[in-house]
Design an enzyme around this catalytic site. Structure first.
Site, short mmCIF file in Angstrom:
data_model
loop_
_atom_site.label_atom_id
_atom_site.label_comp_id
_atom_site.label_asym_id
_atom_site.label_seq_id
_atom_site.Cartn_x
_atom_site.Cartn_y
_atom_site.Cartn_z
N PRO A 2 0.84 -1.21 0.00
CA PRO A 2 0.00 0.00 0.00
C PRO A 2 0.88 1.26 0.00
O PRO A 2 1.76 1.40 0.83
CB PRO A 2 -0.79 -0.11 1.31
CG PRO A 2 -0.64 -1.52 1.77
CD PRO A 2 0.67 -2.01 1.20
N GLU A 3 0.64 2.12 -0.96
CA GLU A 3 1.37 3.38 -1.05
C GLU A 3 0.50 4.49 -0.47
O GLU A 3 -0.65 4.26 -0.11
CB GLU A 3 1.72 3.67 -2.52
CG GLU A 3 2.67 2.66 -3.13
CD GLU A 3 4.12 2.86 -2.66
OE1 GLU A 3 4.41 3.91 -2.06
OE2 GLU A 3 4.92 1.95 -2.89
N HIS A 91 -5.78 -14.39 8.60
CA HIS A 91 -4.95 -13.19 8.48
C HIS A 91 -5.57 -11.96 9.13
O HIS A 91 -5.02 -10.87 9.03
CB HIS A 91 -4.67 -12.89 7.00
CG HIS A 91 -3.98 -14.01 6.31
ND1 HIS A 91 -2.77 -14.50 6.72
CD2 HIS A 91 -4.33 -14.74 5.21
CE1 HIS A 91 -2.40 -15.50 5.92
NE2 HIS A 91 -3.33 -15.65 5.01
N ARG A 110 1.09 -10.92 5.34
CA ARG A 110 2.54 -11.04 5.50
C ARG A 110 3.05 -10.51 6.84
O ARG A 110 4.21 -10.65 7.15
CB ARG A 110 3.25 -10.36 4.33
CG ARG A 110 2.94 -11.10 3.02
CD ARG A 110 3.63 -10.48 1.84
NE ARG A 110 5.08 -10.56 1.94
CZ ARG A 110 5.92 -10.03 1.06
NH1 ARG A 110 5.44 -9.38 0.02
NH2 ARG A 110 7.22 -10.13 1.22
N ARG A 151 23.86 17.96 -2.65
CA ARG A 151 23.59 16.52 -2.62
C ARG A 151 23.93 15.89 -3.96
O ARG A 151 23.45 16.30 -5.01
CB ARG A 151 22.10 16.26 -2.31
CG ARG A 151 21.62 16.85 -0.98
CD ARG A 151 22.07 16.02 0.20
NE ARG A 151 21.45 14.71 0.23
CZ ARG A 151 20.43 14.39 1.04
NH1 ARG A 151 19.91 15.30 1.85
NH2 ARG A 151 19.93 13.18 1.04
#
Ligand SMILES: [Zn+2]
Length: 270
Positions: A2-3, A91, A110, A151
Site C-alpha cells: 500500500p502506497e 490473516h 505477510r 547533494r
C-alpha cells in the site's frame, strides 16, 4: 505494497463510519506483526470515542481524546469494516469493535504491518523524523531546492527519501520525473530552482490522480475484504521499457537505481 494514495483512500473510506463511535473492545488475535502489538493498544482504546482518522505518511492515525492508535499497513495490510461476529480469517489479526456493532478489521497476510499506541502520535519515534507531506503546504520547489543543495544522490533517490518528503514511492517517483522532464539520474544538487517547482507540481498531480482513482473503490471498505489493490491508472513511463515515449516516440529506457527499477526517456528527460 500500500502506497500513500491507498492509505489515504483507506482513511477516507473508514473515517465517516467510525468518527464519534465509541470503542467497546479490541481483539488482538496475533501480536507478532513487524513489531509486537503493544498491550497499551487494547488497554487504552476501549471506552474511547474516535475523534478523527488521520494519516501521516503511510500511517493511519485513529485519534481519540485519550491518545491515538497508529496503524501501518506494511506490505500487504488492509482495513475494512464488518459487522461484529463476522468470522475472522487466519490473516485478520486485530478487530476494533464499536458499540454500534461495527468492527474495524485489520488484515495482514505477510505481517509486516504494525499497530502502536501514543498519546502524541506525531512525536512517536516512527513519525517524528519524517519529511513533509507531499500534498501539504510545506512541500514546494523552494523546499526541495534548499534540501538538495550539495547533494550528489540522484534526484529519484532524493525524492524517495522519506526524510526529505514522505509517500513518493517508486512508481510515483518515475512517473513524476517523466512528467517534469527531469532525468532521474541527475544529481539532486544540480537541479535548478524552477525545475523543482515543476517536479513538485508533477508529484502532487500524480498522487492526487491516484487518490481520485482510489475513490472509486471506497465501497469496498464496507463489508468487503478491504483489498483495494493497486489503483488502475495509465502509467506514462513506468513499466514501458522499449515502448515509445508518449511525448517524443523514443524508446523508454529501464535502469536500476538503489535496487529499484526506473523507467525514463533518454531523449526528453534531461
Ligand atoms: Zn521522450
Amino acid at each position: 505494497m500500500p502506497e500513500l494514495p491507498e492509505v489515504e483512500t483507506s482513511r477516507r473510506g473508514i473515517e465517516p463510519h467510525i468518527v464519534d463511535a465509541t470503542i467497546s473492545r479490541v481483539i488482538v488475535r496475533e501480536r507478532r506483526l513487524r513489531w509486537p502489538v503493544a498491550r497499551a493498544v487494547d488497554q487504552n482504546l476501549p471506552g474511547q470515542v474516535v475523534s478523527s482518522v488521520g494519516r501521516r505518511a503511510k500511517y493511519l492515525l485513529i485519534n481519540t481524546d485519550g491518545g491515538s492508535a497508529i496503524l501501518h499497513l506494511g506490505m500487504s495490510g488492509s482495513v475494512c469494516l464488518v459487522e461484529r461476529d463476522t468470522p475472522a480469517s487466519v490473516h485478520d489479526h486485530v478487530d476494533i469493535e464499536f458499540e454500534s456493532g461495527q468492527t474495524l478489521r485489520f488484515r495482514d497476510p505477510r505481517r509486516f504491518g504494525s499497530l502502536h499506541w501514543s498519546k502524541d502520535p506525531l512525536s512517536h519515534p516512527l513519525l517524528s523524523n519524517l519529511g513533509p507531506e507531499p500534498l501539504g503546504d510545506e512541500f514546494d520547489g523552494v523546499y526541495l531546492w534548499q534540501k538538495s543543495r550539495g547533494r550528489k544522490v540522484s534526484v529519484k533517490q532524493f525524492i524517495m527519501n522519506a526524510n526529505i518528503v514522505v509517500g513518493v514511492g517508486n512508481i510515483y517517483a518515475s512517473e513524476s520525473l517523466f512528467i517534469a522532464g527531469i532525468n532521474p539520474r541527475r544529481a539532486a544538487g544540480r537541479i535548478a530552482r524552477q525545475r523543482y517547482d515543476t517536479l513538485v507540481d508533477a508529484i502532487r498531480n500524480v498522487l492526487t490522480k491516484a487518490i481520485t482513482a482510489g475513490g472509486t473503490t471506497l465501497r469496498d471498505f464496507y463489508g468487503g475484504n478491504g483489498e483495494a489493490g493497486y489503483f488502475q491508472q495509465q502509467l506514462e513511463a513506468y513499466g514501458r521499457e522499449d515502448e515509445p515515449c508518449r511525448r517524443c516516440n523514443a524508446p523508454i529506457t529501464a535502469i536500476v537505481q538503489g535496487q529499484r527499477s526506473t523507467y525514463y526517456c533518454k531523449s526528453c528527460q534531461t
